[in-house]
Structure formats: structure tokens, C-alpha cells
Scaffold this active site. Sequence first.
Site, PDB file in Angstrom:
ATOM      1  N   HIS A 242      -6.006  -1.021 -10.274  1.00 38.52           N
ATOM      2  CA  HIS A 242      -5.978   0.272 -11.274  1.00 38.52           C
ATOM      3  C   HIS A 242      -6.865  -0.189 -13.066  1.00 38.52           C
ATOM      4  O   HIS A 242      -7.619   0.611 -13.278  1.00 38.52           O
ATOM      5  CB  HIS A 242      -4.764   1.079 -10.828  1.00 38.52           C
ATOM      6  CG  HIS A 242      -4.824   1.272  -9.663  1.00 38.52           C
ATOM      7  ND1 HIS A 242      -5.124   2.114  -9.514  1.00 38.52           N
ATOM      8  CD2 HIS A 242      -3.450   0.608  -8.819  1.00 38.52           C
ATOM      9  CE1 HIS A 242      -4.675   2.007  -7.996  1.00 38.52           C
ATOM     10  NE2 HIS A 242      -3.605   1.179  -7.637  1.00 38.52           N
TER      11      HIS A 242
HETATM   12  C1  BDR Z   1      -0.701   2.284 -11.629  1.00 33.60           C
HETATM   13  O1  BDR Z   1       0.658   2.298 -11.269  1.00 33.60           O
HETATM   14  C2  BDR Z   1       1.207   0.831 -11.736  1.00 33.60           C
HETATM   15  O2  BDR Z   1       1.985   0.393 -11.029  1.00 33.60           O
HETATM   16  C3  BDR Z   1       0.145   0.311 -11.749  1.00 33.60           C
HETATM   17  O3  BDR Z   1       0.014  -0.790 -13.071  1.00 33.60           O
HETATM   18  C4  BDR Z   1      -0.847   1.636 -12.708  1.00 33.60           C
HETATM   19  O4  BDR Z   1      -0.850   1.437 -13.858  1.00 33.60           O
HETATM   20  C5  BDR Z   1      -1.591   2.900 -10.534  1.00 33.60           C
HETATM   21  O5  BDR Z   1      -1.210   3.626  -9.898  1.00 33.60           O
END
Ligand code: BDR
Length: 315
Positions: A242
Site C-alpha cells: 500500500h
Molecule cells: C495501511 O495500513 C498499514 O497496516 C499499512 O502500513 C498501510 O499504511 C494499509 O491499510
Amino acid sequence: MEQPTPLVIDTDPGIDDAVAILLALASPEVDLRLVTTVHGNVDLAQTTENALRVLHLAGRSDVPVAVGARGPLVHPMAERAGHVHGAAGLGGVQLPPSPAAVDPRPAVVALADLLTTAEQPVTVCAIGPLTNIALLLAVYPEAAARIGRLVVMGGSAGAGGNVTPAAEFNAWADPEAAQAVFSSTVPTVMVGLDVTLPTVLGADGVERFAAAGPLGETAGAILRQYMDHARRTYGVDGVVVHDALAVTEAVVPGTLTTVPRDVVVDTGLGATRGLTLVDRREPSGSATAVQVAEGVDSAAAVEFLVSRLAALAAG
Ligand code: BDR
Ligand code: CA
């Protein structure tokens, strides 16, 4: 070549945060001037330690790390994400400690200092809960108004949630902060689950940068636990990085197709807490509209990440 754009990463490392920081360091279009840490995937002491260690891994202990918010603005989080990122946040991989100490300034002060003194507009890429950015807006609004672009990994326009059926993790972790940010006039890009979930880094890509040098091998090792999680949670054979996609949009503006939308965050305490309600009836003309990422060339984004990390690892 143009001057690189000054960049700040606000982060809660976090496996995909670690990869995102490495991607920024591998990208000549930007000059990573500051890392600010925030609570999120794991607690603040651990996210800060991880940020220092990731920069040291890349030989960039010179980048200042300023410590931010220990918890959300209003309501404590019910749980963190150690089950996703490993108890210490980096998939069970122990990185060598950094010789660098944290910056003595609180994160919002360091951010405000940079924003007011930078010779050109600064891009801020926020890849954790938005607590620090909301505090900046509240405490130093004039400095916040100087942000050139704010690229946020968070929220979901129509892809549902990942931490609850309704909410994406970063928005859910501090919905009041997310609401403050998405209703501000700071030029903001929302890189949500709509574009991150289809962007899957496969095992073949990981092997490419893992083979390029010791730094790539370490990044690959950090990603393996995440791969197991993605297989279980999303049924995909690869990892959804992400935060790296948000950094890609920060590095190369226009990577993602965006549409100006009005976004409201559910700050209620019910089942939809943290939901980002995106008005998709028609593009917004409002001064507070958020550029919501709705289109992505996932194959190109993955190739960008893999080739940049391979080049960084090859030295
Ligand atoms: C986001 O949540 C976190 O666990 C990840 O690092 C990312 O920023 C994804 O939903
Ligand atoms: Ca993150």
C-alpha cells in the site's frame, strides 16, 4: 535535471512503510528531508526505532527522524497490527541499530520548520494514521498551508475496508484526524484501497531485488511475513505494498488517475467508524475536495518499485 522535490514521509513502520521509505531513497526525483513517526502498526517507540533502522540499512542515517504522536487524537485504538507486520513491525527481521539519535524536535515542529524554510514546495507523504498531520493543521496552520502536495495512503472509496468491513487501517486508526485532513484545503491525494489492493508485488518481483544485493535481500526477508498475511487475508500470492504506491505517486505525480471528490470520515463509534464516505456522484468543485485515486496501472507500478529497489540494492 530539475531540482528534486523536498519530501517528508510521515510513517508507522510497518513492512510496507519500510519498503516505501526505501523507494523514496531510491528515487532521484525527490530529496527525502525528514521522516516523522507516528503510532500505528505498532507502538510509537517501535515505529521510531524501525524508521531509524531502515534509514541506516540504506546508509541514510543522515535523514532526520522526528517523533510524533503516541496515540490518536480522541479515542484509543482497539488494536494495533502486530498480527500483520510482526510484533516488532518488520516481519520478524532484526535490522542493525542505527548510530543516529532522533531529532530533538517534536514531529510537528520539525515539519513546520521545514515547510516554512524550504526553498520550494514540499511534498508530504503520510503513510500511517493521520494524527501528526491533523496536529500540524491545528498547531501550525500557516506552515500546513505551504504543503505543496499531501499524498495520503488511507481510506477506500468503494473497495470496502481491510481492518473492519467498512474501514481502511490508517483512517480507522485515527478517524478524527483523517476527517480534519480530508476536510482541509491542503492539496491532498487519497491513495486508498481501490488502487492499492489490485497492486500486488509477486514473489518473482521480490526475488529480483532480493538478488540484487544485501539491501535487497533484507527487504525481501522483511516482505516474507507480509506475503503470508496477504495469502491468508486477500487470497493473493504476493504482497499489497500500500504505502509504496503512495510514495510512487509522491515521486511521480500523475502515476495514479485521480478525481476531485468530497470525502467525509465516519467518526462515530459504531460499526462503520473510520469509513471514508467518498461522494462519487460527480467531481467536486470544492476548495476542500480531495483528489481520490481511482485508476492505477498496477503492472507499471510494480515494475517501478521492483526496478528502483533493485537499483538501490545494486548500489
Ligand atoms: C495501511 O495500513 C498499514 O497496516 C499499512 O502500513 C498501510 O499504511 C494499509 O491499510
Ligand atoms: Ca503504514
